[in-house]
Design an enzyme around this catalytic site. Structure first.
Site, PDB file in Angstrom:
ATOM      1  N   ASP A 204       0.843  -1.185   0.000  1.00 46.51           N
ATOM      2  CA  ASP A 204       0.000   0.000   0.000  1.00 46.51           C
ATOM      3  C   ASP A 204       0.886   1.246   0.000  1.00 46.51           C
ATOM      4  O   ASP A 204       1.892   1.299   0.703  1.00 46.51           O
ATOM      5  CB  ASP A 204      -0.855  -0.036   1.276  1.00 46.51           C
ATOM      6  CG  ASP A 204      -1.857   1.090   1.341  1.00 46.51           C
ATOM      7  OD1 ASP A 204      -2.719   1.146   0.465  1.00 46.51           O
ATOM      8  OD2 ASP A 204      -1.764   1.915   2.271  1.00 46.51           O
ATOM      9  N   GLU A 271       1.729  -0.364  -5.067  1.00 46.09           N
ATOM     10  CA  GLU A 271       0.699   0.601  -5.426  1.00 46.09           C
ATOM     11  C   GLU A 271       1.404   1.917  -5.727  1.00 46.09           C
ATOM     12  O   GLU A 271       1.845   2.616  -4.813  1.00 46.09           O
ATOM     13  CB  GLU A 271      -0.305   0.815  -4.290  1.00 46.09           C
ATOM     14  CG  GLU A 271      -1.445   1.725  -4.737  1.00 46.09           C
ATOM     15  CD  GLU A 271      -2.114   2.523  -3.619  1.00 46.09           C
ATOM     16  OE1 GLU A 271      -3.231   3.005  -3.850  1.00 46.09           O
ATOM     17  OE2 GLU A 271      -1.522   2.706  -2.543  1.00 46.09           O
TER      18      GLU A 271
HETATM   19  C1  GLC Z   1      -4.032   3.275  -0.581  1.00 41.53           C
HETATM   20  C2  GLC Z   1      -5.311   2.486  -0.449  1.00 41.53           C
HETATM   21  C3  GLC Z   1      -6.395   3.398   0.056  1.00 41.53           C
HETATM   22  C4  GLC Z   1      -5.990   3.929   1.409  1.00 41.53           C
HETATM   23  C5  GLC Z   1      -4.619   4.586   1.358  1.00 41.53           C
HETATM   24  C6  GLC Z   1      -4.069   4.784   2.728  1.00 41.53           C
HETATM   25  O1  GLC Z   1      -4.115   4.259  -1.535  1.00 41.53           O
HETATM   26  O2  GLC Z   1      -5.628   1.888  -1.669  1.00 41.53           O
HETATM   27  O3  GLC Z   1      -7.632   2.756   0.130  1.00 41.53           O
HETATM   28  O4  GLC Z   1      -6.932   4.841   1.869  1.00 41.53           O
HETATM   29  O5  GLC Z   1      -3.678   3.811   0.660  1.00 41.53           O
HETATM   30  O6  GLC Z   1      -3.700   3.558   3.288  1.00 41.53           O
END
Ligand code: GLC
Length: 536
Positions: A204, A271
């Protein structure tokens, strides 16, 4: 890779993204759970995916629905128990499904004992586990950094008189990876789950792990216009994509490689939202790899009016040509943070979008419910559950819209729950659900399932090379090929019939109504895609 070496599973696999809260509830509390995922493994195996990515299910106060972890090595009671998790993973493996966890590595919940200790005292042993700074001489935040969810990225802790950093909610304090103890603690978390058999992690917020050592202000973004996100008033040159972030990812990767063996590689997915040249830096180098692949969100970010043959071809080729030659592509159509593909593109083009997702070169990730073309649900401002949506947009927009419960059947709880669902069901769930689409041979579900099965049986599609083919305007066509096999994808993104000089056997039309030897030239109906096995 050695010629003749088996292709690693993660290059062939299609990943299915389960937002656990919304997939299947088994205890009637209106919230999906791990036993629910277990119950639906047969659905996933039959659909034809090979890996499941589970959104965070760790103990959490759920301020950001699990992206605020209060304990990394357990299961929140709302989602089940560790024993449920163990059952889930062994049952998934028994069906040939890999399990990927969400590693919320950038920050914890403010309820995490690490943070509770860190904030307790300036001299606390965990003080340096988070990013603490003295106020600016004017008493305000230490610098101008902004949070994703509105306002400064700093919150003052009145008790110790310092500010702590958070890229997201104040309830999500940022971990300090400049402290080796933090890295070690996160590697320990990974070991815990690797020992329990997980096949990989989706990291993440992977591009935000470390910030500028000098805490310099970020410069203004000259391209910012009213209507854009507040946070994008600045260029994030000091908070994103820092060299030290890559270093952390290399440590994660080294650990995963240690746990890998042929046929049992453990993978790292990042991500990362970034333009291609930056995105591909998350592969690392061949000597010092980082992610197996960073998610490529180009199709998620492409505005609906640019879903044209010409724009898509340019997008695919720009991405393909920016990859290192050993870097494996990734494609994504939707996720729990963005409007759903069917809402962005409408039903017809969603069929083409799935066709593209599942026939391009690279590992595709499918978001739960998109295989039914579920749309965003309308959430009234007073029903909003997504705290960031409430704080940043006052509830006028929230991510809840794309997180509605999975519609399994037309029973009152859509087969999702026997209780009251935590978010409204998709309003059309009585007609748009798994059971109904199974009975309809032309449904989106049949199309996706068909594509997944074709992909499995056709090495040219799963691992073959890509090259585009000449086409008339409005049509995008490409060939996927190995030494032994060729298939051609021809997609008509226009609202007119187009004819294409192509000959061969039609393996699939997105309309699901024609197969077999076609006439030449092939006539494509508006928004039709076909997969051809060309005549020799
Ligand atoms: C990422 C997740 C999102 C979350 C953020 C903070 O972007 O996909 O849902 O709110 O991280 O953890």
């Amino acid at each position: 890779m050695d010629a003749g070496a088996p292709v690693p599973w993660w290059r062939i696999a299609v990943v299915y993204h389960v937002y656990v809260r919304s997939f299947q509830d088994t205890d009637g509390d209106g919230v999906g759970d791990l036993p629910g995922v277990l119950q639906r493994l047969d659905y996933l195996a039959d659909l034809g995916v090979e890996a499941v990515w589970l959104s965070p299910f760790y103990p959490s106060p759920q301020r950001d629905f699990g992206y605020d972890v209060a304990e990394y090595r357990d299961v929140d009671p709302v989602f089940g128990t560790l024993a449920d998790f163990d059952r889930l993973i062994s049952q998934a493996h028994a069906r040939g499904l890999r399990v990927i966890l969400d590693l919320v590595a950038n920050h914890t919940s403010s309820d995490h004992p690490w943070f509770v200790e860190s904030r307790s005292h300036r001299m606390s042993a965990k003080r340096e586990w988070y990013v603490w700074r003295d106020p600016h001489p004017d008493g305000g935040p230490p610098n101008n950094w902004l949070s994703f969810f509105g306002g400064p990225a700093w919150t003052l802790d009145p008790h110790t008189g310092q500010y702590y950093l958070h890229h997201y909610l104040p309830e999500q304090p940022d971990l300090n990876y400049r402290n080796p103890e933090v890295l070690e603690a996160m590697l320990e978390v990974m070991r815990f789950w690797l020992e329990r058999g997980v096949d990989g992690f989706r990291v993440d917020s992977a591009s935000h792990l470390v910030e500028d050592a000098h805490f310099r202000d970020e410069p203004p973004n000259p391209a910012w216009r009213p209507g854009m996100r507040e946070r994008d008033r600045l260029l994030h040159v000091h908070t994103e994509h820092q060299p030290e972030t890559h270093e952390v990812l290399r440590h994660f990767r080294t650990l995963l490689d240690r746990y890998s063996e042929p046929g049992r590689e453990r993978i790292l997915i990042g991500e990362v939202y970034a333009p291609n040249p930056i995105l591909v830096s998350y592969y690392g180098t061949s000597e010092s790899p980082e992610c197996h692949f960073p998610f490529n969100f180009a199709l998620v970010d492409l505005p609906a009016e640019r879903w044209t043959a010409e724009d898509l071809k340019a997008l695919v080729e720009a991405y393909e040509s920016s990859l290192p030659d050993w870097g494996w592509p990734s494609w994504v159509l939707g996720n729990h943070d963005r409007p759903r593909v069917a809402s962005r593109l409408g039903e017809e083009r969603t069929r083409l979008a799935h066709f593209l997702l599942l026939t391009l070169r690279g590992t595709p990730t499918l978001y739960y419910g998109d295989e039914l073309a579920v749309r965003d649900v309308e959430i009234l401002p007073d029903q909003v559950r997504d705290l960031p949506g409430l704080r940043e947009y006052g509830g006028r927009w929230s991510r809840d819209a794309a997180r509605a419960p999975m519609p399994w059947d037309d029973s009152p709880g859509a087969g999702f729950t026997t209780g009251t669902p935590w978010l409204p069901l998709p309003p059309d769930f009585r007609v748009r659900n798994v059971v109904a689409q199974r009975q309809d041979p032309g449904s989106m579900l049949h199309l996706v399932r068909h594509l997944l099965h074709l992909r499995r049986q056709t090495p040219a599609l799963s691992v073959g090379a890509y090259r585009s083919l000449p086409t008339p305007p409005g049509v995008y066509a490409y060939e996927r090929f190995t030494d032994r096999e060729r298939v051609q994808a021809v997609l008509n993104f226009s609202d007119r019939t187009r004819s294409v000089e192509a000959a061969g056997e039609i393996l699939l039309s997105t309309h699901l109504d024609r197969f077999g030897r076609g006439r030449t030239p092939v006539e494509l109906r508006p928004y039709e895609g076909i997969l051809l096995r060309p005549s020799a």
